[in-house]
Design a protein around this motif. Structure first.
Motif, PDB file in Angstrom:
ATOM      1  N   THR A  20      44.022  31.145  47.916  1.00 17.45           N
ATOM      2  CA  THR A  20      43.945  32.563  47.546  1.00 17.45           C
ATOM      3  C   THR A  20      42.675  32.841  46.742  1.00 17.45           C
ATOM      4  O   THR A  20      41.970  31.923  46.333  1.00 17.45           O
ATOM      5  CB  THR A  20      45.168  32.970  46.697  1.00 17.45           C
ATOM      6  N   LYS A  21      42.410  34.124  46.513  1.00 22.11           N
ATOM      7  CA  LYS A  21      41.190  34.536  45.819  1.00 22.11           C
ATOM      8  C   LYS A  21      41.231  34.176  44.323  1.00 22.11           C
ATOM      9  O   LYS A  21      42.214  33.651  43.824  1.00 22.11           O
ATOM     10  CB  LYS A  21      40.985  36.043  45.998  1.00 22.11           C
ATOM     11  N   MET A  22      40.166  34.494  43.621  1.00 17.48           N
ATOM     12  CA  MET A  22      39.982  34.048  42.237  1.00 17.48           C
ATOM     13  C   MET A  22      40.940  34.715  41.249  1.00 17.48           C
ATOM     14  O   MET A  22      41.479  34.074  40.360  1.00 17.48           O
ATOM     15  CB  MET A  22      38.529  34.303  41.807  1.00 17.48           C
ATOM     16  N   PHE A  23      41.159  36.012  41.409  1.00 19.27           N
ATOM     17  CA  PHE A  23      41.970  36.715  40.408  1.00 19.27           C
ATOM     18  C   PHE A  23      43.129  37.497  41.011  1.00 19.27           C
ATOM     19  O   PHE A  23      43.738  38.314  40.352  1.00 19.27           O
ATOM     20  CB  PHE A  23      41.089  37.655  39.567  1.00 19.27           C
ATOM     21  N   CYS A  24      43.380  37.292  42.308  1.00 16.92           N
ATOM     22  CA  CYS A  24      44.520  37.962  42.937  1.00 16.92           C
ATOM     23  C   CYS A  24      45.109  37.026  43.977  1.00 16.92           C
ATOM     24  O   CYS A  24      44.611  35.921  44.183  1.00 16.92           O
ATOM     25  CB  CYS A  24      44.089  39.285  43.576  1.00 16.92           C
ATOM     26  N   ARG A  25      46.165  37.468  44.662  1.00 19.76           N
ATOM     27  CA  ARG A  25      46.840  36.564  45.598  1.00 19.76           C
ATOM     28  C   ARG A  25      46.449  36.830  47.045  1.00 19.76           C
ATOM     29  O   ARG A  25      47.111  36.351  47.962  1.00 19.76           O
ATOM     30  CB  ARG A  25      48.351  36.662  45.395  1.00 19.76           C
ATOM     31  N   CYS A  26      45.390  37.597  47.267  1.00 18.95           N
ATOM     32  CA  CYS A  26      44.907  37.807  48.634  1.00 18.95           C
ATOM     33  C   CYS A  26      44.474  36.473  49.223  1.00 18.95           C
ATOM     34  O   CYS A  26      43.914  35.637  48.523  1.00 18.95           O
ATOM     35  CB  CYS A  26      43.711  38.754  48.646  1.00 18.95           C
ATOM     36  N   GLU A  27      44.713  36.325  50.537  1.00 17.68           N
ATOM     37  CA  GLU A  27      44.316  35.113  51.230  1.00 17.68           C
ATOM     38  C   GLU A  27      42.791  34.971  51.209  1.00 17.68           C
ATOM     39  O   GLU A  27      42.073  35.947  51.383  1.00 17.68           O
ATOM     40  CB  GLU A  27      44.791  35.226  52.683  1.00 17.68           C
ATOM     41  N   ARG A  37      42.153  41.882  53.949  1.00 17.49           N
ATOM     42  CA  ARG A  37      42.669  41.023  52.885  1.00 17.49           C
ATOM     43  C   ARG A  37      42.206  41.560  51.529  1.00 17.49           C
ATOM     44  O   ARG A  37      41.272  41.046  50.914  1.00 17.49           O
ATOM     45  CB  ARG A  37      42.221  39.580  53.116  1.00 17.49           C
ATOM     46  N   THR A  38      42.838  42.619  51.143  1.00 20.40           N
ATOM     47  CA  THR A  38      42.480  43.273  49.882  1.00 20.40           C
ATOM     48  C   THR A  38      43.759  43.686  49.169  1.00 20.40           C
ATOM     49  O   THR A  38      44.830  43.721  49.782  1.00 20.40           O
ATOM     50  CB  THR A  38      41.647  44.549  50.132  1.00 20.40           C
ATOM     51  N   CYS A  39      43.637  43.980  47.897  1.00 14.28           N
ATOM     52  CA  CYS A  39      44.788  44.438  47.114  1.00 14.28           C
ATOM     53  C   CYS A  39      44.266  45.259  45.944  1.00 14.28           C
ATOM     54  O   CYS A  39      43.052  45.351  45.745  1.00 14.28           O
ATOM     55  CB  CYS A  39      45.608  43.236  46.635  1.00 14.28           C
ATOM     56  N   PRO A  40      45.132  45.845  45.158  1.00 14.83           N
ATOM     57  CA  PRO A  40      44.654  46.662  44.028  1.00 14.83           C
ATOM     58  C   PRO A  40      43.727  45.896  43.078  1.00 14.83           C
ATOM     59  O   PRO A  40      42.807  46.480  42.523  1.00 14.83           O
ATOM     60  CB  PRO A  40      45.955  47.076  43.329  1.00 14.83           C
ATOM     61  N   VAL A  41      43.950  44.572  42.931  1.00 14.76           N
ATOM     62  CA  VAL A  41      43.097  43.818  41.988  1.00 14.76           C
ATOM     63  C   VAL A  41      41.671  43.703  42.525  1.00 14.76           C
ATOM     64  O   VAL A  41      40.708  44.050  41.842  1.00 14.76           O
ATOM     65  CB  VAL A  41      43.686  42.417  41.696  1.00 14.76           C
ATOM     66  N   CYS A  42      41.517  43.213  43.787  1.00 15.45           N
ATOM     67  CA  CYS A  42      40.156  42.982  44.273  1.00 15.45           C
ATOM     68  C   CYS A  42      39.495  44.281  44.745  1.00 15.45           C
ATOM     69  O   CYS A  42      38.294  44.290  45.024  1.00 15.45           O
ATOM     70  CB  CYS A  42      40.090  41.859  45.306  1.00 15.45           C
ATOM     71  N   LEU A  43      40.256  45.375  44.823  1.00 14.02           N
ATOM     72  CA  LEU A  43      39.643  46.676  45.103  1.00 14.02           C
ATOM     73  C   LEU A  43      39.476  47.495  43.817  1.00 14.02           C
ATOM     74  O   LEU A  43      39.034  48.633  43.859  1.00 14.02           O
ATOM     75  CB  LEU A  43      40.476  47.467  46.112  1.00 14.02           C
TER      76      LEU A  43
END
Ligand code: ADP
Ligand code: ZN
Ligand code: MG
Length: 468
Positions: A20-27, A37-43
């Motif tokens: 997963t990514k550095m600060f969120c659980r996106c693949e 592959r995005t979420c509120p954290v990485c966006l």
């Protein structure tokens, strides 16, 4: 250019292949449908909070230890503020004055001995999103009609490694990068492929008069996508700087792009003063305090480094082959061949040529070694086919060795006579001193026998007749 000495320092970015990514659980996977592959954290949606990826921290420690670094008791994430569309938060989470790894060194073996390249720091950060410039000839923003952004890459764990300006030639820079890459691949933390952008390197370059103690102004070279391009880019920049100094000018600090086609550098931007990123500690994250027992456990698990293995292999196959074996990853195959009884020079040769980039099935090594040892007895075709099949299926050495080459002179002699008689002009040119024509005759015999003649016997026969 004997009186000028190049001074080079590298900045390398490595994308970690954590799940997963550095600060969120996106693949965290390369490529794929953009912006899936995005979420509120990485966006960077308001209120979304980062949670550090523990594995990324462990892997950075692992890499730091392999590079001989000190691992900080306390490392701090900072916000590096800048405004650009690849960065929706308006800042990148990075590390500043308290990075995870500091003060290491890598030994870089060379044909004329070792050099040591100091590692200033290795820290953990997040990658920016990928911008794709559409329209225009160069794929760069200049001349593009518009730009697209793929946020899949945004937030990927990224290690930045900064070396001391200890490197003294383009060739040494390339060798350092080859060994660093191999180290990273063997640690299993990244595929470190420049073509994919999972390994990227910028070069800081200056020149000085031999014997000078201080450094002169440096430039920063970007946008090079292979180790060879990096070496060529550095060489082009060294030439340019020497010319500037020798014509009475002064090198100015700037960022440059290397253009492969014209083998020249072009200015990307002038750097009049240091960038101001207004670094401050990331208020949403606590400092990392790596437990000492974890650090010691990781240290104890480290395997022998590529540089050390090059030392060891140089005694067996010479420096150039040792470097090539290790840097290409063909070393494992060579070692297996040696373990099964082959001599080192032959094993290295086969691993780098017939089997380059391919690993035979483990069960095939005894058969392969038997075949290699008797390679003069069998047809070239059978010999080469055995390598190709050894990668995919079990091979039977008896079957391969049964495909014996025609070594019987009484069978080959009439054929040789016929070929010589039909090519009187070539015979004369051989006798007139053109030794290279021999290869033509060998080729003819091979063609007539469908590759089944023993090349050594054919050579001997031809020489005997032609030199008579
Ligand atoms: P900055 O903080 O501006 O990025 P650093 O001191 O961190 O500058 O150095 C960045 C990189 O430039 C390092 O790899 C370093 O080795 C290299 N470097 C610094 N000075 C020189 C120089 N005069 N010539 C070549 N490389 C240099
Ligand atoms: Zn995300
Ligand atoms: Mg820097």
């Amino acid at each position: 250019m004997p009186e000028w000495e190049p001074v080079i320092g590298l900045e390398i970015h490595v994308q970690l292949k954590t799940r997963t990514k550095m600060f969120c659980r996106c693949e965290n996977v390369f490529g794929g449908e953009p912006n899936t592959r995005t979420c509120p954290v990485c966006l960077a949606h308001p209120g979304a909070l980062p949670v550090p990826n523990e594995r990324a921290v462990d892997w950075t420690i692992k890499l730091g230890l392999a590079l001989g670094c000190d691992i900080a008791n306390r490392a701090v994430f900072h916000r590096k503020n800048y405004f650009y569309p690849d960065n929706p938060k308006g800042y990148q989470i990075s590390q500043y004055d308290e990075p995870l790894c500091t003060d290491g060194a890598m030994i870089v073996p060379g044909s004329d001995g070792d050099s040591e390249v100091g590692i200033i720091r290795a820290h953990l950060e997040e990658d920016a999103a990928k911008t794709i410039h559409v329209g225009g000839a160069t794929g760069r923003i200049v001349g593009a009609a518009h730009s697209n952004i793929d946020f899949n890459r945004g937030g990927t764990p990224l290690v930045e490694i900064v070396t001391q300006p200890d490197i003294r030639s383009a060739e040494e820079a390339k060798r350092f990068l080859q060994l660093l890459r191999q180290t990273i691949v063997e640690l299993g933390i990244s595929d470190a492929e420049m073509e994919k952008g999972t390994l990227r390197a910028d070069a800081n370059v200056s020149v000085r008069k031999r014997g000078e103690t201080g450094f002169r102004t440096r430039t920063e070279l970007k946008n090079m996508n292979s180790f060879n391009h990096i070496a060529r880019g550095i060489d082009a920049e060294i030439r340019r700087q020497i010319e500037v100094w020798e014509s009475g000018g002064e090198v100015v600090q700037q960022t440059l792009d290397y253009e492969v086609k014209s083998d020249t550098v072009t200015v990307r931007r002038r750097k009049e003063e240091a960038d101001d990123y207004r670094y401050f500690p990331e208020p949403d994250l606590v400092p990392i305090e790596p437990p000492r027992d974890l650090v010691e456990r990781v240290r104890a698990d480290l395997l022998e480094l590529p540089g050390e293995r090059i030392h060891e292999l140089t005694g067996e196959v010479g420096f150039e082959s040792a470097l090539e074996l290790v840097a290409t990853g063909n070393e494992r195959t060579a070692r297996s061949l040696v373990e099964h009884g082959l001599d080192w020079p032959t094993a290295a040769n086969v691993a780098m040529n017939q089997l380059a980039g391919q690993e035979p099935l483990a069960e095939n090594f005894p058969a392969l070694v038997a075949i290699i040892k008797q390679r003069d007895r069998i047809t070239r075709e059978a010999y080469h086919a055995s390598f190709a099949s050894s990668v995919v299926t079990a091979i039977d050495s008896d079957e391969v060795l049964a495909q014996t080459a025609i070594a019987d002179t009484s069978e080959l002699e009439p054929l040789v006579d016929r070929i010589l008689a039909a090519n009187t002009a070539q015979v004369e040119s051989y006798r007139g001193g053109k030794q290279g024509v021999l290869g033509y005759f060998v080729g003819q015999v091979m063609k007539e026998t469908q590759g089944k003649a023993d090349p050594k016997v054919v050579n001997d026969l031809l020489r005997k007749k032609l030199d008579a």
